[in-house]
Scaffold this active site. Structure first.
Site, PDB file in Angstrom:
ATOM      1  N   LYS A 188       0.685  -1.361   0.110  1.00 55.88           N
ATOM      2  CA  LYS A 188       0.015   0.099   0.121  1.00 55.88           C
ATOM      3  C   LYS A 188       0.784   1.086   0.111  1.00 55.88           C
ATOM      4  O   LYS A 188       0.610   2.392  -0.931  1.00 55.88           O
ATOM      5  CB  LYS A 188      -1.157   0.089   1.069  1.00 55.88           C
ATOM      6  CG  LYS A 188      -1.885  -1.388   1.240  1.00 55.88           C
ATOM      7  CD  LYS A 188      -2.753  -0.817   2.603  1.00 55.88           C
ATOM      8  CE  LYS A 188      -2.170  -1.146   3.929  1.00 55.88           C
ATOM      9  NZ  LYS A 188      -1.552  -2.553   4.003  1.00 55.88           N
ATOM     10  N   ARG A 211     -10.000   0.453   8.172  1.00 53.30           N
ATOM     11  CA  ARG A 211      -9.657  -0.574   8.543  1.00 53.30           C
ATOM     12  C   ARG A 211     -10.545  -1.506   9.182  1.00 53.30           C
ATOM     13  O   ARG A 211     -10.205  -2.816   9.576  1.00 53.30           O
ATOM     14  CB  ARG A 211      -8.320  -0.452   9.459  1.00 53.30           C
ATOM     15  CG  ARG A 211      -7.103  -0.810   8.806  1.00 53.30           C
ATOM     16  CD  ARG A 211      -5.954  -0.533   9.666  1.00 53.30           C
ATOM     17  NE  ARG A 211      -4.853  -1.424   9.547  1.00 53.30           N
ATOM     18  CZ  ARG A 211      -3.611  -0.714   8.804  1.00 53.30           C
ATOM     19  NH1 ARG A 211      -3.631   0.297   8.464  1.00 53.30           N
ATOM     20  NH2 ARG A 211      -2.602  -1.665   8.504  1.00 53.30           N
ATOM     21  N   ARG A 228      11.198  -5.470   5.269  1.00 57.01           N
ATOM     22  CA  ARG A 228      10.929  -4.012   5.010  1.00 57.01           C
ATOM     23  C   ARG A 228      11.841  -2.989   5.816  1.00 57.01           C
ATOM     24  O   ARG A 228      12.160  -3.395   6.939  1.00 57.01           O
ATOM     25  CB  ARG A 228       9.489  -3.686   5.331  1.00 57.01           C
ATOM     26  CG  ARG A 228       9.213  -2.295   5.554  1.00 57.01           C
ATOM     27  CD  ARG A 228       7.843  -1.984   5.307  1.00 57.01           C
ATOM     28  NE  ARG A 228       6.971  -2.353   6.521  1.00 57.01           N
ATOM     29  CZ  ARG A 228       5.699  -2.361   6.509  1.00 57.01           C
ATOM     30  NH1 ARG A 228       5.005  -1.574   5.590  1.00 57.01           N
ATOM     31  NH2 ARG A 228       5.033  -2.651   7.623  1.00 57.01           N
ATOM     32  N   ARG A 256      10.946  -1.293  11.274  1.00 51.53           N
ATOM     33  CA  ARG A 256       9.918  -1.013  12.218  1.00 51.53           C
ATOM     34  C   ARG A 256       9.925  -2.027  13.261  1.00 51.53           C
ATOM     35  O   ARG A 256       9.859  -2.940  13.271  1.00 51.53           O
ATOM     36  CB  ARG A 256       8.774  -0.723  11.389  1.00 51.53           C
ATOM     37  CG  ARG A 256       8.312   0.509  10.897  1.00 51.53           C
ATOM     38  CD  ARG A 256       6.994   0.676  10.105  1.00 51.53           C
ATOM     39  NE  ARG A 256       5.843   0.069  10.472  1.00 51.53           N
ATOM     40  CZ  ARG A 256       4.850   0.145   9.825  1.00 51.53           C
ATOM     41  NH1 ARG A 256       4.783   0.459   8.508  1.00 51.53           N
ATOM     42  NH2 ARG A 256       3.753  -0.683  10.197  1.00 51.53           N
ATOM     43  N   ARG A 315      -0.785  -9.069  13.444  1.00 55.15           N
ATOM     44  CA  ARG A 315      -1.435  -8.132  12.481  1.00 55.15           C
ATOM     45  C   ARG A 315      -2.211  -8.627  11.448  1.00 55.15           C
ATOM     46  O   ARG A 315      -3.405  -8.207  10.680  1.00 55.15           O
ATOM     47  CB  ARG A 315      -0.401  -7.040  11.948  1.00 55.15           C
ATOM     48  CG  ARG A 315       0.008  -6.181  12.864  1.00 55.15           C
ATOM     49  CD  ARG A 315       1.578  -5.625  12.684  1.00 55.15           C
ATOM     50  NE  ARG A 315       1.403  -4.639  11.299  1.00 55.15           N
ATOM     51  CZ  ARG A 315       2.456  -4.064  10.924  1.00 55.15           C
ATOM     52  NH1 ARG A 315       3.599  -4.702  11.203  1.00 55.15           N
ATOM     53  NH2 ARG A 315       2.400  -3.390   9.713  1.00 55.15           N
TER      54      ARG A 315
HETATM   55  P1  ADP Z   1       1.027  -1.644   7.172  1.00 60.86           P
HETATM   56  O1  ADP Z   1       1.754  -0.414   6.189  1.00 60.86           O
HETATM   57  O2  ADP Z   1       1.936  -2.692   7.607  1.00 60.86           O
HETATM   58  O3  ADP Z   1      -0.308  -1.945   6.956  1.00 60.86           O
HETATM   59  P2  ADP Z   1       0.536   0.972   8.886  1.00 60.86           P
HETATM   60  O4  ADP Z   1       1.619   1.689   8.660  1.00 60.86           O
HETATM   61  O5  ADP Z   1      -0.685   1.090   7.895  1.00 60.86           O
HETATM   62  O6  ADP Z   1       0.842  -0.632   8.665  1.00 60.86           O
HETATM   63  O7  ADP Z   1      -0.092   0.746  10.232  1.00 60.86           O
HETATM   64  C1  ADP Z   1       0.528   0.678  11.467  1.00 60.86           C
HETATM   65  C2  ADP Z   1      -0.258   0.295  12.538  1.00 60.86           C
HETATM   66  O8  ADP Z   1      -1.159   1.704  12.917  1.00 60.86           O
HETATM   67  C3  ADP Z   1      -1.347  -0.707  12.340  1.00 60.86           C
HETATM   68  O9  ADP Z   1      -0.759  -1.948  12.947  1.00 60.86           O
HETATM   69  C4  ADP Z   1      -2.466  -0.201  13.414  1.00 60.86           C
HETATM   70  O10 ADP Z   1      -1.849  -0.555  14.839  1.00 60.86           O
HETATM   71  C5  ADP Z   1      -2.190   1.364  13.445  1.00 60.86           C
HETATM   72  N1  ADP Z   1      -3.212   1.836  12.424  1.00 60.86           N
HETATM   73  C6  ADP Z   1      -2.839   2.183  11.117  1.00 60.86           C
HETATM   74  N2  ADP Z   1      -4.268   2.710  10.607  1.00 60.86           N
HETATM   75  C7  ADP Z   1      -5.141   2.517  11.139  1.00 60.86           C
HETATM   76  C8  ADP Z   1      -6.500   2.315  11.282  1.00 60.86           C
HETATM   77  N3  ADP Z   1      -7.158   2.813  10.158  1.00 60.86           N
HETATM   78  N4  ADP Z   1      -7.300   1.921  12.211  1.00 60.86           N
HETATM   79  C9  ADP Z   1      -6.565   1.463  13.649  1.00 60.86           C
HETATM   80  N5  ADP Z   1      -5.409   1.462  13.596  1.00 60.86           N
HETATM   81  C10 ADP Z   1      -4.402   1.800  12.653  1.00 60.86           C
HETATM   82  P1  ADP Z   2       2.166  -1.779   3.290  1.00 58.32           P
HETATM   83  O1  ADP Z   2       2.060  -0.339   3.102  1.00 58.32           O
HETATM   84  O2  ADP Z   2       0.854  -2.397   2.683  1.00 58.32           O
HETATM   85  O3  ADP Z   2       2.442  -2.382   4.684  1.00 58.32           O
HETATM   86  P2  ADP Z   2       4.671  -1.661   1.933  1.00 58.32           P
HETATM   87  O4  ADP Z   2       4.380  -0.816   0.714  1.00 58.32           O
HETATM   88  O5  ADP Z   2       5.309  -1.065   2.934  1.00 58.32           O
HETATM   89  O6  ADP Z   2       3.221  -2.255   2.296  1.00 58.32           O
HETATM   90  O7  ADP Z   2       5.610  -2.978   1.472  1.00 58.32           O
HETATM   91  C1  ADP Z   2       5.733  -3.789   2.241  1.00 58.32           C
HETATM   92  C2  ADP Z   2       7.104  -4.446   1.923  1.00 58.32           C
HETATM   93  O8  ADP Z   2       7.243  -5.131   0.660  1.00 58.32           O
HETATM   94  C3  ADP Z   2       8.230  -3.420   1.589  1.00 58.32           C
HETATM   95  O9  ADP Z   2       9.544  -3.807   2.084  1.00 58.32           O
HETATM   96  C4  ADP Z   2       8.149  -3.225   0.033  1.00 58.32           C
HETATM   97  O10 ADP Z   2       9.576  -2.605  -0.309  1.00 58.32           O
HETATM   98  C5  ADP Z   2       7.846  -4.530  -0.388  1.00 58.32           C
HETATM   99  N1  ADP Z   2       7.012  -4.646  -1.414  1.00 58.32           N
HETATM  100  C6  ADP Z   2       5.915  -3.693  -1.794  1.00 58.32           C
HETATM  101  N2  ADP Z   2       5.298  -4.208  -3.016  1.00 58.32           N
HETATM  102  C7  ADP Z   2       6.017  -5.056  -3.298  1.00 58.32           C
HETATM  103  C8  ADP Z   2       5.893  -5.927  -4.611  1.00 58.32           C
HETATM  104  N3  ADP Z   2       5.018  -5.741  -5.579  1.00 58.32           N
HETATM  105  N4  ADP Z   2       6.823  -7.102  -4.534  1.00 58.32           N
HETATM  106  C9  ADP Z   2       7.894  -7.244  -3.827  1.00 58.32           C
HETATM  107  N5  ADP Z   2       7.858  -6.488  -2.496  1.00 58.32           N
HETATM  108  C10 ADP Z   2       7.055  -5.654  -2.470  1.00 58.32           C
END
Ligand code: ADP
Ligand code: ADP
Ligand code: ZN
Length: 215
Positions: free
Chosen positions: A13, A88, A127, A160, A171
């Site tokens: 994302k 979410r 990551r 992270r 998660r």
């Molecule tokens: P990821 O990129 O791995 O999906 P995020 O950076 O979006 O993780 O979110 C990290 C953490 O922040 C989540 O695991 C949750 O604890 C909190 N968080 C983010 N967005 C929301 C949301 N819309 N509602 C509740 N908690 C959230």
């Molecule tokens: P999210 O915000 O959904 O948690 P991220 O964009 O941070 O996800 O991506 C999670 C991890 O996977 C990062 O280390 C990123 O560089 C890697 N990644 C993202 N997209 C791809 C893909 N299409 N193929 C392989 N690795 C990816």
């Protein structure tokens, strides 16, 4: 254009959001990034959010929704935005719906980046993120040009705390129980679009642009 981006942790994302935001000139609003900024600044919101984030649980809806509503009323959101990681929960999605309805506005698309669970652990543990600008890298799939340094702003990238194996499992469970119901929610609203997030990063982006069009 108003877009919601959702999918499991590690779906890509954040990675795609940066490109979408540039391509369509809309602000990228990541609830995760806003929480992390508040945590680093030790604000009351940050202190509250940290309790949940460190455990891999969701920050309570009320806190999250109020934060997003404030953000969406800022000047730069007038011509649209990309919400990354919000909603979410179904309750959050309903609140967003009501918020938009009060303003006679609608969402254009709810985009699901679909990635099966077996891909997630490797993505998450590899990551690395930039604490300054939020850029996301992967030690194997998307390494920074210079090892350990952000391509965009040159800061040292970090791992992270919630990307540890144990927290990632939690998660994923939280995603399945609380966020997956959004698929039905947005299907019913006629807004759901799905992209295959197992493709290469640039291919995922092309698929997204095909869906969003040339606006
Ligand atoms: P990821 O990129 O791995 O999906 P995020 O950076 O979006 O993780 O979110 C990290 C953490 O922040 C989540 O695991 C949750 O604890 C909190 N968080 C983010 N967005 C929301 C949301 N819309 N509602 C509740 N908690 C959230
Ligand atoms: P999210 O915000 O959904 O948690 P991220 O964009 O941070 O996800 O991506 C999670 C991890 O996977 C990062 O280390 C990123 O560089 C890697 N990644 C993202 N997209 C791809 C893909 N299409 N193929 C392989 N690795 C990816
Ligand atoms: Zn950076």
């Amino acid at each position: 254009m108003k877009i919601v981006l959702f999918g499991p942790p590690g779906a890509g994302k954040g990675t795609q959001a940066k490109s979408i935001s540039n391509r369509y000139s809309i602000p990228h609003i990541s609830t995760g990034d806003i929480f992390r900024k508040n945590i680093s600044e030790n604000t009351p919101l940050g202190v509250e959010a940290k309790k949940y984030i460190d455990k891999g649980q969701l920050v309570p809806d009320e806190v999250t929704i109020n934060m997003v509503k404030d953000r969406l009323q800022e000047e730069d959101c007038q011509n649209g935005y990309l919400l990354d990681g919000f909603p979410r929960t179904v309750f959050q999605a309903e609140s967003l719906h009501d918020f938009l309805q009060e303003r006679n506005e609608v969402l254009d698309t709810a985009l699901l980046i679909q990635v099966p669970g077996e891909f997630i652990l490797e993505r998450m543990t590899g990551r690395r993120v930039c604490p300054s600008c939020g850029a996301s890298y992967h030690i194997k799939f998307n390494p920074p040009l210079e090892k350990g340094k952000c391509d965009v702003c040159g800061s040292d990238v970090i791992q992270r705390k919630d990307d540890s194996e144990e927290t990632v499992q939690e998660r994923l469970t939280v995603y399945e129980n609380q966020t997956q119901p959004l698929i039905e929610f947005y299907k019913k609203e006629g807004l759901l679009e799905v992209v295959d997030g197992t493709q290469a990063i640039n291919e995922v982006f092309e698929s997204i642009c095909d869906i969003l069009g040339s606006e």
